[in-house]
Design an enzyme around this catalytic site. Structure first.
Site, PDB file in Angstrom:
ATOM      1  N   ASP A 232       0.863  -1.185   0.000  1.00 54.07           N
ATOM      2  CA  ASP A 232       0.000   0.000   0.000  1.00 54.07           C
ATOM      3  C   ASP A 232       0.901   1.237   0.000  1.00 54.07           C
ATOM      4  O   ASP A 232       1.015   1.964   0.985  1.00 54.07           O
ATOM      5  CB  ASP A 232      -0.981  -0.012   1.161  1.00 54.07           C
ATOM      6  CG  ASP A 232      -2.106  -1.004   0.941  1.00 54.07           C
ATOM      7  OD1 ASP A 232      -2.070  -1.740  -0.063  1.00 54.07           O
ATOM      8  OD2 ASP A 232      -3.023  -1.071   1.774  1.00 54.07           O
ATOM      9  N   HIS A 347      -9.251  -7.686   8.670  1.00 56.89           N
ATOM     10  CA  HIS A 347      -8.439  -8.649   7.907  1.00 56.89           C
ATOM     11  C   HIS A 347      -8.093  -9.922   8.695  1.00 56.89           C
ATOM     12  O   HIS A 347      -7.139 -10.619   8.366  1.00 56.89           O
ATOM     13  CB  HIS A 347      -7.152  -7.983   7.403  1.00 56.89           C
ATOM     14  CG  HIS A 347      -7.387  -6.737   6.610  1.00 56.89           C
ATOM     15  ND1 HIS A 347      -8.121  -6.734   5.439  1.00 56.89           N
ATOM     16  CD2 HIS A 347      -7.001  -5.445   6.824  1.00 56.89           C
ATOM     17  CE1 HIS A 347      -8.164  -5.497   4.965  1.00 56.89           C
ATOM     18  NE2 HIS A 347      -7.502  -4.701   5.777  1.00 56.89           N
ATOM     19  N   HIS A 374      -1.105  -3.947   5.955  1.00 59.91           N
ATOM     20  CA  HIS A 374      -2.520  -4.259   5.689  1.00 59.91           C
ATOM     21  C   HIS A 374      -3.440  -3.862   6.838  1.00 59.91           C
ATOM     22  O   HIS A 374      -4.442  -3.178   6.634  1.00 59.91           O
ATOM     23  CB  HIS A 374      -2.666  -5.737   5.351  1.00 59.91           C
ATOM     24  CG  HIS A 374      -3.870  -6.070   4.534  1.00 59.91           C
ATOM     25  ND1 HIS A 374      -4.355  -5.254   3.534  1.00 59.91           N
ATOM     26  CD2 HIS A 374      -4.700  -7.155   4.563  1.00 59.91           C
ATOM     27  CE1 HIS A 374      -5.414  -5.816   2.975  1.00 59.91           C
ATOM     28  NE2 HIS A 374      -5.648  -6.962   3.588  1.00 59.91           N
TER      29      HIS A 374
END
Length: 569
Positions: A232, A347, A374
């Site tokens: 990311d 997640h 994440h």
């Protein structure tokens, strides 16, 4: 020198080394920093401070940190990346203007040269290297969406460099002339158990917010020699240029790099913008690769491409780990974007399929540390393997708290009413493999009712981490919160990660395995999948004589001999 004098000298060296290690374990203020040798630790949770904001908006494009500061032909967004060894370094930059609109016309990459001049003295550039250039477009033929095409992205690989040496360079096109100011970088030390980068910064899920700015400011103050970005990524390299123009940054893709377009096109930004040493590390894929930095071998894995045991990535990983000489390169650090071990609601067990496919291999080769992102928070695990506390398991660290716009994660899967359903966290790639725990306090359940024993410390805050490898067995890990006034003696979390090569051999595995095998001349069967005989170094595993140990064979012939002995035993 007489044998007795040699022995005396060796003893003195050992005593000094032990004294140095003891001193290193003490903090600068004299307080003891814990080590993993004292673990496993009782789980600790520090919940989100309600006096803080959960997140912040992205910076406007006219913000001084994002604003373009050169004319279109001059280099901007200059960045560095390592090759597999210190003899090479990648230099990247962008020229020209990107375009956003319904009708965009890509620039011609051949219109500007990709040149780097470099040398070991400021202002004197004894060498020149040419490279390649490209543009990419993102086309969205849907109502309300605009198209995009990039500026010209240049990548040049400098070769013939000396380890541990400072080089000065300029980049651009000398024919205009449109050349950058002078920058400098220092190459990594050679592979050695006694040589390491001074500081390694680890960042995940960075974004372009005010929190992101604070993260980068803190990282720059920490003066790292290397940066790991675990997915990311921020594409505003102008935002990163004060750091990445002098410090190499190594990246791996996250889910935000997928960026799906029509015709199934994905990952265009990631594949074009970043220089990845895929060819040098024999992966030939920008989605997974490896590199060395002194006595540390880094393995960057792709969670959004095939990770199954029959796939190319698994085969490459097996080959790559097998090639590491741990007497020369003691430390192995792995990184990918989504965590396998995660006690947050967000997640939770999302990439359990990947863990079930690849964890055995990482454990077998005794990977020391794993970094993930994440989840937008911080969490450090006790040493763990297969959800069981294990002194030979890696230390998993989630560091997805760089500051992106999606805000910090605050809910835990063990909070009342916060355990997600198995189908809630569906990954962008791969299937669902929800796991109910088979032992311990959570036996038969999908979630624990308290912080899991493998979760040593977790906190909902933005920040970054610094890894300082001290020697072949000790590495200091420090996590810094963004909200703290930046001080080296005020970490959010700090621990010495200690390798135990005598206890944890890279060639054996003590825990149970689901491997099985059949007769001579027939491919090995592993988890109902066939491993062909030409997989890297013909590695295979099997049960031997009813014991629950996995034995690794470097030769298929040797394996077959053992199997024959087993059948006649």
């Amino acid at each position: 020198m007489e044998a007795r004098n040699v022995l005396t000298l060796l003893i003195a060296i050992l005593v000094l080394a032990q004294a140095a290690a003891t001193f290193a374990v003490m903090g600068q203020s004299g307080g003891a920093i814990p080590t993993t040798l004292e673990g496993p630790f009782e789980p600790v949770t520090r919940r989100f401070d309600p006096s803080l904001r959960l997140g912040s908006d992205d910076l406007p494009m006219d913000h001084p940190r994002l604003k373009k500061n050169v004319t279109s032909s001059f280099p901007e967004q200059i960045s560095l990346a390592l090759s597999t060894d210190p003899s090479s370094m990648w230099v990247s930059w962008i020229t020209g203007d990107s375009q956003i609109g319904k009708n965009v016309t890509p620039l011609d990459p051949s219109s500007v040269a990709s040149e780097v001049w470099y040398g070991t003295e400021s202002g004197k550039y004894a060498s020149r290297q040419d490279g390649r250039s490209a543009v990419y477009s993102q086309l969205y033929p849907f109502e309300g969406l605009l198209n995009y095409t990039s500026g010209i992205i240049h990548h040049v690989r400098l070769e013939g460099l000396e380890p541990g040496t400072t080089y000065y360079f300029k980049c651009g096109d000398s024919s205009f002339p449109a050349v950058s100011d002078e920058y400098s970088f220092k190459t990594m030390p050679s592979s050695s158990p006694n040589a390491y980068p001074s500081r390694i910064a680890v960042i995940g899920d960075l974004g372009l917010t005010s929190n992101s700015s604070t993260t980068i400011d803190h990282v720059i103050q920490n003066d790292p020699a290397l940066v790991l970005m675990v997915g990311d990524l921020t594409y505003a390299n102008q935002f990163m240029e004060p750091l990445t123009s002098r410090v190499p940054m190594m990246v791996i893709e996250g889910n935000h790099e997928i960026e799906p377009q029509v015709d199934g096109i994905t990952f265009q930004s990631y594949l074009t913008r970043f220089a990845i040493p895929s060819e040098e590390s024999r992966s030939n894929s920008s989605f997974y690769y490896s590199f060395n930095a002194g006595g540390v071998h880094f393995v960057m894995l792709g969670a959004y491409v095939n990770y199954n045991i029959t796939g190319a990535q698994y085969s490459w990983l097996m080959d790559d780990l097998h090639r590491v000489d741990r007497s020369l390169i003691p430390w192995v650090v792995a990184a990918w974007h989504p965590p396998w071990y995660n006690s947050y609601n967000s997640h939770y067990q999302e990439f359990e399929c990947m863990r079930q496919e690849m964890e055995d291999l990482l454990y077998q080769y005794k990977v020391d540390i794993v970094f993930n992102g994440h989840v937008h928070a911080y969490e450090r695990m006790n040493r763990v393997y297969n959800y069981t506390l294990d002194p030979c398991g890696p230390v998993y660290i989630t560091i997805g708290d760089g500051g992106n716009i999606e805000k910090v994660d605050v809910d835990f899967a063990d909070d009342p009413g916060k355990c997600p359903k198995p189908e809630d966290n569906k990954p962008e790639f791969g299937g669902l493999c929800p796991l109910n725990f088979s032992s311990g306090p959570a036996k038969g359940k999908f979630c624990w009712s308290k912080q899991p024993e493998w979760s040593a410390y977790r906190e909902s805050s933005f920040g970054h981490g610094i890894l300082e490898v001290v020697n072949s067995t000790y590495a200091l890990w420090t996590w810094h919160r963004n909200q703290d006034a930046y001080k080296e003696d005020k970490p959010g979390d700090q621990i010495f990660i200690v390798r135990q090569p005598g206890l944890c051999s890279p060639t054996t595995k003590r825990s149970s395995s689901r491997c099985s095998s059949i007769g001579k001349g027939i491919p090995i069967i592993y988890r109902n999948s066939i491993i062909q005989n030409d997989v890297a170094y013909d590695l295979a595993c099997c049960f031997v004589w009813h014991c629950r140990e996995m034995t690794v064979f470097k030769s298929m012939d040797l394996l077959n001999v053992v199997l024959q002995l087993h059948r006649t035993d």
